[in-house]
Design an enzyme around this catalytic site. Structure first.
Site, PDB file in Angstrom:
ATOM      1  N   THR A  46       0.831  -1.205   0.000  1.00 52.40           N
ATOM      2  CA  THR A  46       0.000   0.000   0.000  1.00 52.40           C
ATOM      3  C   THR A  46       0.864   1.253   0.000  1.00 52.40           C
ATOM      4  OG1 THR A  46      -1.672  -1.179   1.287  1.00 52.40           O
ATOM      5  CG2 THR A  46      -1.843   1.208   1.221  1.00 52.40           C
ATOM      6  N   THR A  47       1.881   1.274   0.860  1.00 53.49           N
ATOM      7  CA  THR A  47       2.764   2.429   0.973  1.00 53.49           C
ATOM      8  C   THR A  47       3.547   2.653  -0.305  1.00 53.49           C
ATOM      9  OG1 THR A  47       2.972   1.841   3.307  1.00 53.49           O
ATOM     10  CG2 THR A  47       4.445   3.538   2.503  1.00 53.49           C
ATOM     11  N   TYR A 109     -12.910  -3.878  -2.614  1.00 56.60           N
ATOM     12  CA  TYR A 109     -14.113  -3.489  -3.355  1.00 56.60           C
ATOM     13  C   TYR A 109     -15.125  -4.626  -3.509  1.00 56.60           C
ATOM     14  CZ  TYR A 109     -17.277  -1.459  -6.778  1.00 56.60           C
ATOM     15  OH  TYR A 109     -18.393  -0.999  -7.406  1.00 56.60           O
ATOM     16  N   TYR A 135      -2.728 -10.164   4.398  1.00 52.84           N
ATOM     17  CA  TYR A 135      -2.737  -8.759   4.801  1.00 52.84           C
ATOM     18  C   TYR A 135      -4.178  -8.329   5.020  1.00 52.84           C
ATOM     19  CZ  TYR A 135      -1.841  -3.665   4.351  1.00 52.84           C
ATOM     20  OH  TYR A 135      -1.778  -2.313   4.537  1.00 52.84           O
ATOM     21  N   ARG A 140      -9.228  -0.108   4.526  1.00 50.80           N
ATOM     22  CA  ARG A 140      -8.942   0.269   3.140  1.00 50.80           C
ATOM     23  C   ARG A 140      -9.634  -0.637   2.143  1.00 50.80           C
ATOM     24  NH1 ARG A 140      -3.639   3.736   2.645  1.00 50.80           N
ATOM     25  NH2 ARG A 140      -4.443   3.906   0.537  1.00 50.80           N
ATOM     26  N   LYS A 164      -0.275  -9.913   8.256  1.00 44.93           N
ATOM     27  CA  LYS A 164      -0.076  -8.516   8.638  1.00 44.93           C
ATOM     28  C   LYS A 164      -1.436  -8.014   9.094  1.00 44.93           C
ATOM     29  CE  LYS A 164       1.008  -3.911   6.843  1.00 44.93           C
ATOM     30  NZ  LYS A 164       1.342  -3.085   5.659  1.00 44.93           N
ATOM     31  N   ILE A 206       5.281  -4.609   9.903  1.00 41.31           N
ATOM     32  CA  ILE A 206       5.481  -4.136   8.533  1.00 41.31           C
ATOM     33  C   ILE A 206       5.104  -2.665   8.578  1.00 41.31           C
ATOM     34  CG2 ILE A 206       4.763  -4.344   6.131  1.00 41.31           C
ATOM     35  CD1 ILE A 206       4.392  -7.343   6.615  1.00 41.31           C
TER      36      ILE A 206
END
Length: 294
Positions: A46-47, A109, A135, A140, A164, A206
């Site tokens: 994501t980052t 989504y 994850y 999000r 994560k 993480i």
């Protein structure tokens, strides 16, 4: 054995002004992270703005990262997607580049059922021999991976080895670790919850914060592992103001802004991420100064 233990950086992807990947800068960031004591590099998460990269860019950055790290620390590649076939494709390609593991986010989504999530992750894991870290970041993705589903996955799919956890729900994490009974490697996905998750048997974090403070995040983990729980706690609490500032807008807007403020020159964001609001930039500057980074 865990893919890594300690502080893994969810590394940013630097861009040129035209939006192309700045590979020279990315190599600099990798070297700074390794020199700072980071225990693993997590690329295209994501980052790293992976959801805004083309498949070709995504895979080329994973390949580049693995080549530059050269086995000095583990490299974990983000290969998740809201399309199972796409995630399988990214995962099988990434495996060819010699990465040490995969980080696979819950499909966003679609809002899959728990049975759908099980099948999604099983198909991805079955397509590779690499160890897989799930994850879970419902804030999000709009999708929460329940503890029972996680335990079923790590029990029935041999190369699903960790998670994560970024739900922020400590009670859910406690339940997960009780049900897993030692069969799952836990990594904090929230920089403000590293010590709490380590206390539940976590293997590390993480981290977004590691982009700007690799040595400090490494020390939070290492002090805990060395038995200096009080020292670890103090490091954790000292970082809270900066953690809050790094998430006062959606990640990775603040952390890329922070790196640019620190002179790292990581460039702009990919749309639809936008530049940080001026009042939030001032909050971030204050937090960086208080933490000794400006």
């Amino acid at each position: 054995m865990a893919i890594f233990k300690g502080a893994g950086v969810a590394i940013v992807t630097p861009f040129h002004e035209d939006g192309s990947i700045n590979y020279e800068k990315f190599e600099e960031l990798v070297e700074e992270q390794i020199a700072g004591g980071t225990d693993a590099i997590i690329v295209c998460g994501t980052t790293g703005e992976a959801s805004t990269l083309t498949h070709e860019e995504h895979l080329d950055l994973i390949r580049f990262c693995a080549e530059k790290v050269r086995g000095r620390v583990p490299v974990v590649a983000g290969t998740g997607s809201n399309c199972t076939k796409t995630a399988v494709y990214l995962s099988t390609e990434a495996e060819k580049y010699g990465v040490d593991g995969l980080l696979v986010v819950t499909p966003y989504y679609n809002k899959a059922t728990q049975n759908g999530l099980f099948e999604h992750f099983k198909q991805i894991a079955d397509s590779v021999k690499l160890p897989v870290i799930l994850y879970n970041v419902p804030g999000r993705t709009g999708c929460n991976l329940q503890p029972q589903t996680v335990v079923r996955l790590c029990t029935e799919v041999s190369n699903i080895v960790g998670i994560k956890e970024a739900s922020g729900n400590i009670s859910q994490v406690v339940k997960l670790m009780a049900l897993a009974d030692g069969r799952l490697d836990l990594y904090s996905g929230n920089d403000d919850q590293v010590v709490p998750l380590l206390s539940m048997g976590g293997k590390g974090v993480i981290s977004v914060l590691s982009n700007v403070a690799p040595a400090q995040v490494h020390n939070i983990c290492q002090k805990f592992f060395d038995g200096d729980v009080e020292g670890s706690m103090k490091e954790q609490l000292r970082a809270i103001e900066l953690c809050d500032a790094l998430f006062c807008e959606v990640n990775p807007i603040p952390v890329k802004t922070a790196l640019n403020l620190m002179g790292k020159g990581v460039g702009p964001l990919h749309m639809p991420l936008s530049e940080m609001e001026p009042k939030n930039v001032e909050t971030l500057k204050t937090a960086l100064k208080n933490y000794g980074l400006l």
